[in-house]
Design an enzyme around this catalytic site. Structure first.
Site, short mmCIF file in Angstrom:
data_model
loop_
_atom_site.label_atom_id
_atom_site.label_comp_id
_atom_site.label_asym_id
_atom_site.label_seq_id
_atom_site.Cartn_x
_atom_site.Cartn_y
_atom_site.Cartn_z
N THR A 16 -0.36 -0.53 7.27
CA THR A 16 0.57 0.30 6.50
C THR A 16 0.40 1.77 6.85
OG1 THR A 16 0.69 -1.26 4.69
CG2 THR A 16 1.14 1.01 4.13
N VAL A 36 7.15 -10.45 -0.07
CA VAL A 36 7.27 -9.00 -0.21
C VAL A 36 5.99 -8.49 -0.85
CG1 VAL A 36 8.52 -7.15 -1.41
CG2 VAL A 36 9.79 -9.06 -0.40
N1 ASP Z 1 -0.13 -3.36 1.30
C1 ASP Z 1 0.54 -4.00 2.39
C2 ASP Z 1 1.10 -5.32 1.90
O1 ASP Z 1 0.40 -6.05 1.22
C3 ASP Z 1 -0.35 -4.26 3.57
C4 ASP Z 1 -1.09 -3.06 4.07
O2 ASP Z 1 -1.39 -2.13 3.35
O3 ASP Z 1 -1.41 -3.03 5.25
O4 ASP Z 1 2.20 -5.63 2.26
#
Ligand code: ASP
Length: 241
Positions: free
Chosen positions: A107, A136
């Protein structure tokens, strides 16, 4: 590139929030939008809606004149290898082992404070490698992976999204500041401790209305950077950096 779902496709989530008027926009499960954060921003700016999903969101981006690409644009060798590893590891029953072996996050987030005191937050992701088709995460859920409020702070999160949704982490941090008068470091720590207690992991970048920041995480590392208006900047990966 982006992390890939169980079908080997990239499906992207993004959100943007403006702390001045609590306006927000998000898109989830999009396959073609080249820069998903621009689509989230357009949802905020140009519609009364907050969250658009899948084909409707892709279509909206086209109508807004945003660049679209074939899904293969997001698929890199690194993410394909990561997916294959995660697929074989998912046979392992011990979830802890699975988690410690391969990183699954990808992310990008940003929080900012301008000279007029306006806070904003943006978060964009491919989600988690080998995620279920249609899954999601927290990123497009306002208050979970993203939140901004000029009275408190701006937050962008990364980590195991389900735990960030269940703890409503970004809004929780804002509420701890608003109702308990905690500072940004105390508030982020308390909220992330709650994530850890439930078995989740991850981190946040957080900026309050005074320009104080916190970059807390309960993983080994988190790629992060901070820059102020005087040009001071710092980038770090691990806790000790
Ligand atoms: N928080 C994101 C999700 O669960 C993944 C990430 O932070 O890399 O979609």
């Amino acid at each position: 590139g982006a992390v890939l779902d169980e079908r080997g496709e990239a499906s992207l989530d993004a959100s943007f929030m403006s702390g001045k008027d609590l306006n927000a926009g998000a898109i989830a499960g999009v396959k073609k939008i080249k820069n998903p954060i621009l689509a989230a921003y357009s949802v905020m700016k140009n519609t009364p809606q907050v969250l658009l999903i899948s084909e409707g969101a892709d279509q909206f981006a086209i109508e807004q004149g945003l660049d679209t690409v074939d899904n293969s644009y997001f698929i890199t060798e690194r993410r394909r290898t990561q997916l294959l590893k995660n697929k074989s590891l998912s046979q392992i029953k011990n979830k802890k082992e699975l988690l410690s072996t391969v990183s699954k996050f990808g992310t990008v987030g940003c929080v900012a404070l301008d000279k007029n005191g306006n806070l904003s937050a943006g978060t964009s992701t491919g989600g988690r490698s080998n995620k279920k088709w249609g899954r999601v995460g927290d990123v497009p859920i306002i208050g979970a992976g993203n939140y901004a409020n000029n009275n408190t702070c701006a937050i962008s999160a990364t980590g195991w999204g389900e735990f960030f949704i269940r703890n409503v982490v970004a809004h929780d941090i804002s509420s701890l500041i608003e109702y308990k008068n905690l500072n940004i470091k105390e508030a982020t720590k308390i909220s992330l401790d709650k994530v850890k207690k439930l078995g989740g992991s991850g981190g946040v970048i957080a900026l309050d209305k005074f320009g104080n920041y916190a970059m807390e995480f309960n993983t080994k590392g988190m790629y992060r950077g901070v820059k102020d208006s005087k040009g001071n900047f710092k980038v770090s990966i691990f806790k000790s950096d």
